[in-house]
Design a protein around this motif. Structure first.
Motif, short mmCIF file in Angstrom:
data_model
loop_
_atom_site.label_atom_id
_atom_site.label_comp_id
_atom_site.label_asym_id
_atom_site.label_seq_id
_atom_site.Cartn_x
_atom_site.Cartn_y
_atom_site.Cartn_z
N ALA A 1 -3.85 38.77 103.60
CA ALA A 1 -3.82 39.70 104.74
C ALA A 1 -2.99 40.93 104.40
CB ALA A 1 -3.27 39.01 105.98
N PHE A 2 -1.90 40.74 103.65
CA PHE A 2 -1.07 41.88 103.27
C PHE A 2 -1.78 42.77 102.26
CE2 PHE A 2 2.49 43.89 100.96
CZ PHE A 2 2.97 44.65 102.01
N ALA A 3 -2.57 42.19 101.38
CA ALA A 3 -3.35 42.99 100.43
C ALA A 3 -4.32 43.90 101.18
CB ALA A 3 -4.09 42.08 99.46
N ARG A 4 -4.96 43.38 102.23
CA ARG A 4 -5.85 44.21 103.06
C ARG A 4 -5.06 45.30 103.77
NH1 ARG A 4 -8.13 39.10 104.22
NH2 ARG A 4 -6.94 39.02 106.16
N TYR A 5 -3.85 44.99 104.24
CA TYR A 5 -3.00 45.98 104.91
C TYR A 5 -2.64 47.11 103.93
CZ TYR A 5 0.92 48.00 107.46
OH TYR A 5 1.76 48.87 108.10
N LEU A 6 -2.35 46.75 102.68
CA LEU A 6 -1.98 47.76 101.69
C LEU A 6 -3.13 48.71 101.36
CD1 LEU A 6 0.28 46.05 99.03
CD2 LEU A 6 0.87 47.86 100.62
N GLU A 7 -4.36 48.22 101.44
CA GLU A 7 -5.50 49.10 101.21
C GLU A 7 -5.53 50.24 102.22
OE1 GLU A 7 -9.02 46.71 101.25
OE2 GLU A 7 -8.44 45.63 99.43
N ALA A 8 -5.13 49.96 103.45
CA ALA A 8 -5.11 50.98 104.49
C ALA A 8 -3.82 51.79 104.50
CB ALA A 8 -5.31 50.33 105.86
N HIS A 9 -2.74 51.26 103.90
CA HIS A 9 -1.43 51.92 103.90
C HIS A 9 -0.84 51.95 102.49
CE1 HIS A 9 -2.00 50.30 107.97
NE2 HIS A 9 -1.44 51.42 108.36
N PRO A 10 -1.42 52.74 101.59
CA PRO A 10 -0.93 52.76 100.20
C PRO A 10 0.43 53.44 100.04
CG PRO A 10 -2.65 54.39 100.49
CD PRO A 10 -2.57 53.60 101.78
N ASP A 11 0.93 54.09 101.08
CA ASP A 11 2.21 54.78 100.99
C ASP A 11 3.40 53.82 100.81
OD1 ASP A 11 1.42 54.03 103.62
OD2 ASP A 11 3.15 55.11 104.42
N LEU A 12 3.20 52.53 101.00
CA LEU A 12 4.28 51.55 100.78
C LEU A 12 4.55 51.31 99.31
CD1 LEU A 12 3.59 48.74 103.39
CD2 LEU A 12 5.52 50.29 103.31
N ARG A 13 3.60 51.61 98.47
CA ARG A 13 3.77 51.36 97.04
C ARG A 13 4.85 52.28 96.46
NH1 ARG A 13 0.30 47.68 95.01
NH2 ARG A 13 -1.61 47.40 96.16
N ARG A 14 5.53 51.74 95.47
CA ARG A 14 6.61 52.46 94.80
C ARG A 14 6.04 53.60 93.97
NH1 ARG A 14 9.26 48.61 91.05
NH2 ARG A 14 9.35 47.39 92.94
N GLN A 15 6.69 54.75 94.04
CA GLN A 15 6.29 55.90 93.23
C GLN A 15 6.95 55.80 91.87
OE1 GLN A 15 4.10 58.15 94.43
NE2 GLN A 15 4.05 56.93 96.31
N CYS A 16 6.15 55.79 90.82
CA CYS A 16 6.68 55.65 89.45
C CYS A 16 6.90 56.97 88.79
CB CYS A 16 5.75 54.81 88.61
SG CYS A 16 5.61 53.13 89.23
#
Length: 69
Positions: free
Chosen positions: A54-69
């Motif tokens: 369910a969190f993987a699906r949430y991340l598809e809609a909210h990619p801004d949570l991912r760390r900026q490298c």
């Protein structure tokens, strides 16, 4: 016996979610503290746990949570 990796577990801890999905720790914990309804969050007594799929699906809609490298 070796512990299973977060990729094969259905329910993971917030720390495992941060490491597995390469998330910004600050943004992720701010999300968990917010009052927004989250369908990926479950409770075990007082502990917050994450439903991985369910969190993987949430991340598809909210990619801004991912760390900026």
């Amino acid at each position: 016996m070796k512990n299973p990796s977060p990729g094969v577990k259905n329910i993971i801890t917030p720390t495992e979610a941060i490491d597995y999905f390469v998330l910004s720790r600050r943004k992720f914990y701010d999300l968990l503290k917010s009052d927004e309804q989250k369908n990926f969050l479950v409770f075990y007594k007082e502990r917050k746990m994450i439903i991985r799929t369910a969190f993987a699906r949430y991340l598809e809609a909210h990619p801004d949570l991912r760390r900026q490298c």
